[in-house]
Scaffold this motif. Structure first.
Motif, short mmCIF file in Angstrom:
data_model
loop_
_atom_site.label_atom_id
_atom_site.label_comp_id
_atom_site.label_asym_id
_atom_site.label_seq_id
_atom_site.Cartn_x
_atom_site.Cartn_y
_atom_site.Cartn_z
N THR A 1 -47.52 -17.50 -69.65
CA THR A 1 -47.64 -18.95 -69.45
C THR A 1 -49.08 -19.40 -69.67
O THR A 1 -49.31 -20.52 -70.14
CB THR A 1 -47.18 -19.36 -68.04
N TYR B 1 -47.20 -14.58 -77.82
CA TYR B 1 -47.00 -14.30 -76.39
C TYR B 1 -46.97 -12.81 -76.08
O TYR B 1 -47.31 -12.42 -74.97
CB TYR B 1 -45.72 -14.97 -75.89
N CYS C 1 -49.51 -19.91 -73.27
CA CYS C 1 -48.93 -21.21 -73.66
C CYS C 1 -49.94 -22.33 -73.46
O CYS C 1 -50.12 -23.19 -74.32
CB CYS C 1 -47.67 -21.46 -72.83
N HIS C 2 -50.63 -22.31 -72.31
CA HIS C 2 -51.65 -23.33 -72.02
C HIS C 2 -52.85 -23.22 -72.97
O HIS C 2 -53.41 -24.22 -73.39
CB HIS C 2 -52.13 -23.24 -70.57
N ASP D 1 -51.15 -13.83 -68.24
CA ASP D 1 -49.74 -14.17 -68.16
C ASP D 1 -49.31 -14.91 -69.43
O ASP D 1 -50.10 -15.68 -69.98
CB ASP D 1 -49.52 -15.07 -66.92
#
Length: 158
Positions: free
Chosen positions: A27, A16, A30-31, A25
């Motif tokens: 997030t 990350y 994460c995806h 980002d």
């Protein structure tokens, strides 16, 4: 299922803390790690450059990030690097398949290559030369053409 038809998580997750370097980002990372999204080709290339220096990414391959491009790899590499790929009848004729798919889609949409040129911003002469086999498509062109024809990039290579 995603736009490109894959839902496999990455075998080596992207840390990350690389979100800033990739200009995305955390997030989104994460995806991507879960296989729900993908990075743009430019960001994939940047990540592969980082992977050479970051031991946490050892083993991560471009194909893990964009598996729909696997059939196109032999045509995106220099001739001396093509020996790294197994060539078979299906792979060697991929350019012909892409051309035929584009021609069929143009016909089914009642669209001429000139209209495709206007829709994509690709020079008209380039589209005609590629369709007639006098020039090879580059990945940037195909990334513009696929959405203009209402299909995914992966569809053109299947």
């Amino acid at each position: 299922m995603s736009e490109y038809g894959f839902m496999k998580p990455l075998p080596i997750p992207i840390p990350y803390d690389l979100a800033d370097v990739l200009e995305t980002d955390p997030t989104n990372i994460c995806h991507i790690n879960a296989g729900r999204r993908h990075l743009s080709i430019a960001k994939c290339i940047r990540l592969m450059e980082i992977a050479g220096e970051d031991s946490r990414l050892t083993g991560l391959d471009f194909i893990h990030l964009r598996p729909e491009l696997k059939p196109a790899l032999p045509y995106l590499c220099s001739k001396r690097n093509r020996l790294l790929f197994t060539m078979n009848d299906k792979t060697t004729d991929i350019i012909g398949i892409v051309n035929e798919r584009i021609k069929v889609l143009l016909t089914s949409l009642d669209m001429r290559p000139l209209h495709l040129a206007h829709k994509t911003g690709i020079h008209n002469e380039t589209i005609y030369r590629c369709l007639n086999g006098r020039r090879k498509w580059n990945l940037g062109h195909l990334e513009l053409i696929a959405p203009a024809l209402g299909v995914t990039l992966g569809y053109l290579f299947q």
